[in-house]
Each structure stands twice: as C-alpha cells, then as structure tokens.
Motif scaffolding. Structure first.
Motif, PDB file in Angstrom:
ATOM      1  N   ASP A 108      -0.327 -18.220 -72.439  1.00  0.00           N
ATOM      2  CA  ASP A 108      -1.393 -17.372 -71.911  1.00  0.00           C
ATOM      3  C   ASP A 108      -0.857 -16.116 -71.241  1.00  0.00           C
ATOM      4  O   ASP A 108      -1.614 -15.161 -71.014  1.00  0.00           O
ATOM      5  N   ALA A 126      -3.768 -15.433 -74.633  1.00  0.00           N
ATOM      6  CA  ALA A 126      -4.577 -16.228 -73.709  1.00  0.00           C
ATOM      7  C   ALA A 126      -5.768 -16.841 -74.447  1.00  0.00           C
ATOM      8  O   ALA A 126      -6.539 -16.133 -75.095  1.00  0.00           O
ATOM      9  N   ASP A 127      -5.883 -18.152 -74.375  1.00  0.00           N
ATOM     10  CA  ASP A 127      -6.983 -18.917 -74.983  1.00  0.00           C
ATOM     11  C   ASP A 127      -7.030 -18.794 -76.504  1.00  0.00           C
ATOM     12  O   ASP A 127      -8.056 -19.100 -77.119  1.00  0.00           O
ATOM     13  N   VAL A 128      -5.952 -18.362 -77.129  1.00  0.00           N
ATOM     14  CA  VAL A 128      -5.904 -18.231 -78.581  1.00  0.00           C
ATOM     15  C   VAL A 128      -5.166 -19.432 -79.185  1.00  0.00           C
ATOM     16  O   VAL A 128      -4.087 -19.801 -78.717  1.00  0.00           O
ATOM     17  N   GLU A 129      -5.761 -20.031 -80.207  1.00  0.00           N
ATOM     18  CA  GLU A 129      -5.102 -21.100 -80.954  1.00  0.00           C
ATOM     19  C   GLU A 129      -4.905 -20.636 -82.394  1.00  0.00           C
ATOM     20  O   GLU A 129      -5.836 -20.134 -83.027  1.00  0.00           O
ATOM     21  N   ARG A 138       1.048 -25.352 -75.175  1.00  0.00           N
ATOM     22  CA  ARG A 138       0.887 -23.957 -74.768  1.00  0.00           C
ATOM     23  C   ARG A 138       2.144 -23.396 -74.110  1.00  0.00           C
ATOM     24  O   ARG A 138       2.076 -22.464 -73.306  1.00  0.00           O
TER      25      ARG A 138
END
Length: 306
Positions: free
Chosen positions: A176, A213-216, A265
């Motif tokens: 992140d 950030a918050d990306v998969e 992460r």
C-alpha cells in the motif's frame, strides 16, 4: 543431491541461488541509497523442496498454466501432472525441481557470474524430449542482476518451449506504500480457472505509474510491438528506492509479463515470460524449437534511487 545454496558477490551486491531447485533465486541484496537491501521475498531453506508459491523459481518448459495438463505436439498427446488440482491445471513446468551442474559463468568485466546447466534426457513425464537448459547469472556491483536463459533442443523432433521467472520483490514496506509503472500492454482476460478466454483488452492503469494501495493483481500483460529492454518500475517513497524489472522483448523475446500482488501485501511478483497462459495449447508466444536450435530469453532487475 547437493542441497547447498550458492552465493555470488559483487561489491555490496549478493545473489543467493538454489542449484538443486531449478536455479531459484532466494535472495538478492542490492546497494541502494537507503543502504544494501534484500529485494527478494524468499523462503526458508526447509521450504525449498515444496515451495508451494513457486517463489523465485525459474520456469520451464512453460510458465503459468496449462489447461488440464494436456497438449498435443506433432500429432501426439502428452499429459503433465496436475500440480494445481483445485483448478485442474499444470503449473510452471518442472525445472523448479531439477538439480543443476554448476559451471563458470560468462566473463563480464567488473561483474561476478555463474552458470547452471540442466540436462533433460527425455524421461520427464509429460515432456519426453531431450533438452539442455543453461542459466547464466551476471551480478553487477552497481546494483543490477542480469539472467540469460537458453534452451537447446538436443533431440530429433521439434519441441514446444516457453520460459519465465517467478520472483517476489520486496521494498521492505507494505504494498500500500508502493507504486507500480507498467509499459503499454494488453491484459489477457481469463475465466474462473485463470485460463485465457481468447480475448484481451488494453490496460493503461499503470502506464503513468499508480499507487498499489488496495489494488489486487493476478494478470498477464502482452507487450505487443515492443522490442529491446522493456521495463516495469516498482518503487516507494517510504522505502527510498525502487526497482526496474526488465526483460528483453521483440522477435522470439520475453513478450509477456505476469503481475501478482502477494496475499500478505508485502511483495509483488513481476514475472517475465516468453509466452502467454496455456501457450502449449493456444500457441500465443510459443516457440517450436527444431532439433539443434537454441532459444534464449534475457531478463533482470536494477535498483535505483528516488
């Protein structure tokens, strides 16, 4: 089998290899403006044999997935074991469990090098072909690793060949707090088994660089029409440095890139590949290597400051 790791040093740079497990890269310390940093999220030595995440593995004779573990070559059907049983796929070939002969590497002024050689005699289930794989690792003290992977068809029939590398890169901070930049590419669309649907679409989310950030991500990107050294960039202001993750694209080059955000992460896999997902069946990027021919792919990583 000699299970001892092999270390290659050049100045502050240090590469840790596992010759008994397909030449997997289990550590890579590079000098950065923030100090010397290990940029590989590796595994414990007691995990190398199993390595369920294929961390650091070099991939042959195919990267990524093979539908049902099956393919046809020159009118004959072949079957790999399904080492991804939940999705009924074969995954990442078999080099990752082969033992190497260690030899002197190419002579490069100012750098350290080593070569690992794997000879396959045709007894491998699913791939009964004679082939020689050589991995040349060159480590530069300025903070760069270059890998050249070569395959020679030593048999009497044409053989299908794909190759890749499955590193997990870490900047020492959470994803992140990192950014990713990718070259222009098409993203392969996949089904519930992570196999290609036959369709793709342009993906420009990361061309200018974007936060993770918050990306998969678990996607295959196709580097159409590009040649020479093509790079992704993975960096973090908080870490104080970044990595250029490069591969040589072009005619019979490393024209595919798989990008995967680790579930914890803490690391990012940016995987150079010579072919697409299920290439033994789709033919996308597949090299059909004739007897006596050689196919090579080149890729590497370089640290840079921010």
């Amino acid at each position: 089998m000699n299970h001892q790791p092999l270390e290659l040093r050049a100045g502050q740079a240090c590469l840790t290899l596992e010759p008994a497990y397909g030449g997997m890269i289990n550590g890579l310390v590079l000098p950065t403006r923030a100090g010397a940093r290990d940029v590989i999220a590796g595994i414990g030595r007691d995990e190398c044999a199993a390595n369920p995440g294929f961390r650091g593995a070099v991939l042959f004779p195919f990267p990524n997935r093979l539908r049902d573990g099956r393919y046809r070559c020159e009118g004959r059907d072949y079957q790999f074991d399904l080492n991804e049983p939940a999705l009924r796929n074969a995954l990442h070939g078999f080099l990752y469990r082969a033992e190497a002969q260690v030899t002197e590497g190419p002579l490069v002024e100012g750098a350290s090098s080593v070569s690992l050689v794997y000879a396959f005699d045709g007894s491998e289930p699913g791939y009964p072909f004679r082939a020689r794989v050589q991995l040349d690792y060159v480590l530069y003290p300025e903070g760069e690793l270059e890998v050249c992977m070569s395959v020679v068809n030593q048999g009497t029939h044409t053989i299908p060949v794909g190759m890749g590398w499955h590193p997990y890169f870490s900047l020492g901070v959470a994803l992140d707090d990192c950014r990713l930049a990718l070259p222009p590419a098409r993203r392969t669309l996949v089904d519930e088994r992570m196999l290609p649907t036959g369709q793709s679409e342009p993906d420009t989310r990361f061309v200018e660089g974007a936060s993770l950030a918050d990306v998969e991500l678990d996607n295959c990107f196709v580097l159409d029409g590009q040649s020479g050294r093509v790079s992704a960039r993975f960096d973090s202001e908080r870490a104080g440095f970044g990595l250029e993750l490069w591969q040589r694209a072009g005619n019979r080059g490393m024209n595919f890139m798989q990008v995967y955000t680790s579930p914890d992460r803490k690391s990012l896999a940016v995987e150079p590949m010579s072919c697409g997902i299920d290439a033994f069946n789709t033919g996308e990027g597949l090299v059909n290597l004739e007897p006596g021919q050689t196919f090579s792919g080149v890729f590497g990583v370089r640290a840079y400051g921010l």
